[in-house]
Write a protein that holds these residues in place. Structure first.
Motif, short mmCIF file in Angstrom:
data_model
loop_
_atom_site.label_atom_id
_atom_site.label_comp_id
_atom_site.label_asym_id
_atom_site.label_seq_id
_atom_site.Cartn_x
_atom_site.Cartn_y
_atom_site.Cartn_z
N SER A 1 0.85 -1.20 0.00
CA SER A 1 0.00 0.00 0.00
C SER A 1 0.88 1.24 0.00
O SER A 1 1.90 1.28 0.69
CB SER A 1 -0.87 0.04 1.26
OG SER A 1 -1.34 -1.23 1.55
N GLY A 2 0.48 2.22 -0.77
CA GLY A 2 1.21 3.49 -0.76
C GLY A 2 2.45 3.50 -1.64
O GLY A 2 3.25 4.42 -1.55
N CYS A 3 2.62 2.48 -2.50
CA CYS A 3 3.83 2.47 -3.32
C CYS A 3 3.61 3.21 -4.63
O CYS A 3 4.52 3.36 -5.42
CB CYS A 3 4.29 1.04 -3.59
SG CYS A 3 3.23 0.14 -4.71
N GLY A 4 2.38 3.67 -4.88
CA GLY A 4 2.13 4.46 -6.09
C GLY A 4 1.35 3.72 -7.16
O GLY A 4 1.16 4.24 -8.26
N LYS A 5 0.87 2.51 -6.84
CA LYS A 5 0.12 1.73 -7.84
C LYS A 5 -1.14 2.46 -8.29
O LYS A 5 -1.40 2.62 -9.49
CB LYS A 5 -0.33 0.38 -7.25
CG LYS A 5 0.75 -0.55 -6.82
CD LYS A 5 0.17 -1.70 -6.01
CE LYS A 5 -0.40 -1.21 -4.71
NZ LYS A 5 -0.93 -2.21 -3.82
N THR B 1 -2.70 -4.92 -7.40
CA THR B 1 -2.98 -5.77 -6.25
C THR B 1 -1.78 -5.87 -5.34
O THR B 1 -0.65 -5.57 -5.75
CB THR B 1 -3.41 -7.18 -6.71
OG1 THR B 1 -3.77 -7.95 -5.57
CG2 THR B 1 -2.29 -7.89 -7.46
N HIS B 2 -2.03 -6.23 -4.10
CA HIS B 2 -0.90 -6.59 -3.24
C HIS B 2 -0.95 -8.10 -2.97
O HIS B 2 -0.20 -8.62 -2.17
CB HIS B 2 -0.92 -5.79 -1.94
CG HIS B 2 -2.18 -5.99 -1.14
ND1 HIS B 2 -3.17 -5.05 -1.09
CD2 HIS B 2 -2.58 -7.02 -0.40
CE1 HIS B 2 -4.15 -5.53 -0.33
NE2 HIS B 2 -3.81 -6.71 0.09
N MET C 1 6.19 -2.82 -8.02
CA MET C 1 6.41 -1.40 -7.78
C MET C 1 6.85 -1.22 -6.33
O MET C 1 6.32 -1.86 -5.42
CB MET C 1 5.10 -0.65 -8.03
CG MET C 1 5.33 0.81 -8.30
SD MET C 1 3.90 1.52 -9.11
CE MET C 1 4.42 3.21 -9.15
N TYR C 2 7.84 -0.37 -6.14
CA TYR C 2 8.29 -0.09 -4.78
C TYR C 2 8.62 1.39 -4.67
O TYR C 2 9.43 1.91 -5.44
CB TYR C 2 9.53 -0.92 -4.42
CG TYR C 2 9.95 -0.76 -2.98
CD1 TYR C 2 9.30 -1.46 -1.98
CD2 TYR C 2 10.97 0.11 -2.63
CE1 TYR C 2 9.66 -1.30 -0.65
CE2 TYR C 2 11.34 0.29 -1.31
CZ TYR C 2 10.67 -0.42 -0.32
OH TYR C 2 11.02 -0.25 1.00
N ALA C 3 7.97 2.06 -3.73
CA ALA C 3 8.24 3.48 -3.45
C ALA C 3 8.27 4.34 -4.72
O ALA C 3 9.19 5.10 -4.94
CB ALA C 3 9.55 3.63 -2.68
N GLY C 4 7.25 4.18 -5.54
CA GLY C 4 7.09 5.07 -6.69
C GLY C 4 7.85 4.65 -7.94
O GLY C 4 7.81 5.33 -8.95
#
Lengths: 326, 305
Positions: free
Chosen positions: A47-51, A216-217, A232-235
């Motif tokens: 969550s919050g990685c920019g997806k 999705t996660h 995706m990780y941190a944008g």
């Protein structure tokens, strides 16, 4: 094989930033990937990685005025969506590109009839003039809502969560879009309903021959439906791989950690595996690899410079210093 | 739905009954009406005759019964002061008040909603700031001051509009504008905040994702959801406009019920006060009933309860 004919969507160096009082949040930072016709892409990450912001950027629906697409290109059928006018974008939304939101109970307007909400994409994209009711009933049948003739004049609160998600999917595919973006389509639903919705998405894909991006996660979900996985990780996108390669041979330490974090039924473990630490703040991120502070294999250079994208095999790319020449 | 409306009607009747009983006792706490009618040097015998005539010599509970019995027939007794049937007196003044209240409400709704919606759409823009400042000033400006200033400017300086009395549409403009301002400002502020919430919600995002044009998103998806608190405020404002126009009616010499009520109260004219309060509470509950029905029409969750 990557001819432009097959290419439906291409993101080139997309940057979406949020300008807050605390500073610039680089939610999507130099993201590039392509979606070919008929592909199902899994965009995976915490969550919050920019997806979600990536997908909202594709539709040019980043929450303004704080959010802004500051750079890059979004080529949809070889046309840059960032150069379209708002009205041109409106004609694309829900028509050529549509999106399914996470929680169907809040995505549907509680005060409007199911039929009305279902009919809107048809109505505003000039499809099915005059026979909208029949078209809506047919859509409800396609997404397997029982007795559609009566349910069409009911309201969302009379529907269960799973049924609401079917309606939302129905709205998404009503204009037979080329691209369907599903943002965590099953997260808000019961596990048993999740499987049904997943089957429905597969059927819909086959029937309308749409490309799908699933955000999705849930790695298990991605494994079931996707042809390719983007992590995706941190944008930033750190690994891209065909689904089989990804699960058998993921390269990035973060991807490996994600796969190890999935609990396996029947295997006894003392403690569930988790990646140490927290994702970094997207506010003024470091120049180096953003996973470096949590990475057990991190080298000196990882903290200093962002790694280049390395091609490991057919369609398998990773952004990691372990595989690159310094 | 019918059950819902029926329930609300029964509740309204009970409410009106209770208000009438309470007011009956409250006006009697204000003092002896005869002291206002009879000259100080009147004979005790004359006072007794008057007391008997108005039924004030009876025990208070009996007075209540008599009052309720005749009230049920629509008879509120005769005004002590004007010697006319009380209810007729109130009703004869009512069209003027209604005319003023409805015009003021129209002004407040049209401009309040527009200012609120534009402010919400262009949050923190110049429009929003002007709208917010206007709303704040509107709520803070006393109507007696505004009324006099409008009169001075449009009536005296420019000589465009009549400053007092009732007659043509032109007579209506100044008093209606004056009393509408507070309602207008509060409607604008509430519309702004409700619309900001609604516009941020997922269903609005979903509607835009579907390619619904902006005006439909705003007016159907968002405004419909934002309208319930706005309607509540509007019903309160309308009741206030019906019953609370005393100051403006006085400034503009508008022959409405507000002025009548004040005159009756000062004269301890019980029948007129009672008739007025009953009438005002009737309007109040009727407005509430209409709003309750509107809620149900807007929100199916209320309708299907």
């Amino acid at each position: 094989m990557n001819t432009d004919n097959q290419k439906l969507l291409e993101l080139r160096g997309l940057r979406t930033y949020f300008f807050t009082r605390q500073g610039v949040v680089k939610a999507v930072d130099d993201v590039s990937f392509t979606v070919e016709k008929g592909e199902v892409i899994g965009l995976v990450g915490e969550s919050g990685c920019g997806k979600s912001i990536t997908s909202l950027s594709i539709l040019r629906m980043v929450p303004e005025p704080a959010g802004k697409i500051v750079g890059g290109k979004i080529l949809f059928k070889n046309e840059n969506l960032l150069e379209k006018s708002e009205e041109e974008m409106r004609q694309i939304r829900g028509n050529r590109i549509s999106m399914i939101l996470q929680d169907p109970m809040v995505a549907l307007n509680q005060l409007l009839k199911i039929g009305y909400q279902l009919s809107e994409p048809l109505k505003y994209h000039g499809k099915a003039m005059g026979q909208i009711r029949e078209k809506c009933i047919e859509l409800l049948k396609k997404v397997r809502v029982s007795s559609p003739e009566t349910r069409i004049s009911e309201y969302p609160f009379q529907f269960s969560g799973g049924m609401c998600q079917r309606v939302v999917i129905g709205m998404g595919v009503s204009c037979e879009p080329d691209l369907l973006i599903a943002d965590e389509p099953t997260t808000a639903l019961d596990v048993t309903i999740q499987a049904q919705i997943l089957r429905l998405l597969k059927r819909v894909k086959a029937e309308f021959n749409a490309s799908i991006i699933i955000i999705t996660h849930d790695l298990a979900l991605a494994a079931q439906i996707c042809t390719r996985v983007l992590v995706m990780y941190a944008g930033k996108i750190i690994e891209k791989a065909p689904v089989k390669v990804f699960y058998e041979n993921s390269a990035h330490p973060y991807s490996n950690g994600l796969i190890r974090s999935v609990p396996v039924v029947g295997r006894r473990v003392e403690r569930l595996y988790s990646i140490e630490g927290q994702p970094p703040s997207l506010l003024n991120p470091t120049a180096g690899c953003r996973f470096a502070p949590r990475c057990q294999k991190a080298k000196r250079i990882c903290n200093l410079q962002y790694p280049p994208e390395v091609i490991l095999g057919d369609g398998h790319k990773v952004a990691c210093w372990l595989y690159a020449e310094e | 739905m019918q059950k819902y409306i029926f329930k609300r009607i029964v509740q309204s009747v009970v409410t009106i009954f209770l208000i009438v009983v309470i007011v009956f006792f409250l006006v009697r706490l204000t003092g002896d009406p005869l002291a206002m009618i009879v000259p100080p040097d009147a004979e005790e015998a004359d006072v007794q005759i008057l007391k008997k005539k108005f039924g004030l010599d009876q025990p208070i509970l009996l007075q209540l019964l008599v009052f309720l019995k005749s009230a049920a027939r629509g008879d509120f007794g005769e005004s002590f002061k004007w010697q006319e049937p009380a209810l007729e007196l109130v009703l004869s003044r009512f069209p003027a008040t209604l005319e003023l209240a409805v015009s003021a409400m129209l002004i407040a709704t049209i401009f309040g909603l527009s200012i609120g919606i534009v402010s919400a759409l262009k949050q923190d823009s110049v429009y929003d700031r002007v709208g917010k400042t206007f709303s704040l000033l509107g709520q803070a400006t006393p109507s007696f001051w505004l009324g006099v200033m409008l009169m001075l400017f449009f009536g005296v300086k420019l000589d465009w509009l009549p400053v007092s009395g009732r007659g043509s549409l032109l007579h209506l403009i100044l008093p209606a504008t004056t009393i509408s301002l507070i309602s207008l400002a509060s409607i604008a502020r509430l519309t702004r905040s409700s619309m900001i919430d609604a516009l941020k919600s997922e269903y609005v995002v979903m509607a835009r994702i579907k390619g619904v044009p902006q005006h439909v998103v705003v007016l159907i998806h968002a405004l419909k959801n934002a309208s319930i608190p706005i309607l509540t405020l509007m019903s309160m404002q309308f009741s206030y406009l019906i019953a609370g126009t005393v100051v403006v009616e006085t400034i503009f010499s508008w022959p409405g019920t507000g002025r009548l009520a004040i005159q009756a109260l000062l004269a301890r004219d019980f029948p007129v006060v009672q008739a007025f309060v009953l009438f005002a509470s009737f309007i109040y509950t009727a407005v509430n009933l209409i709003v309750d029905v509107l809620y149900a029409l807007i929100d199916p969750r209320i309708r299907y309860q």
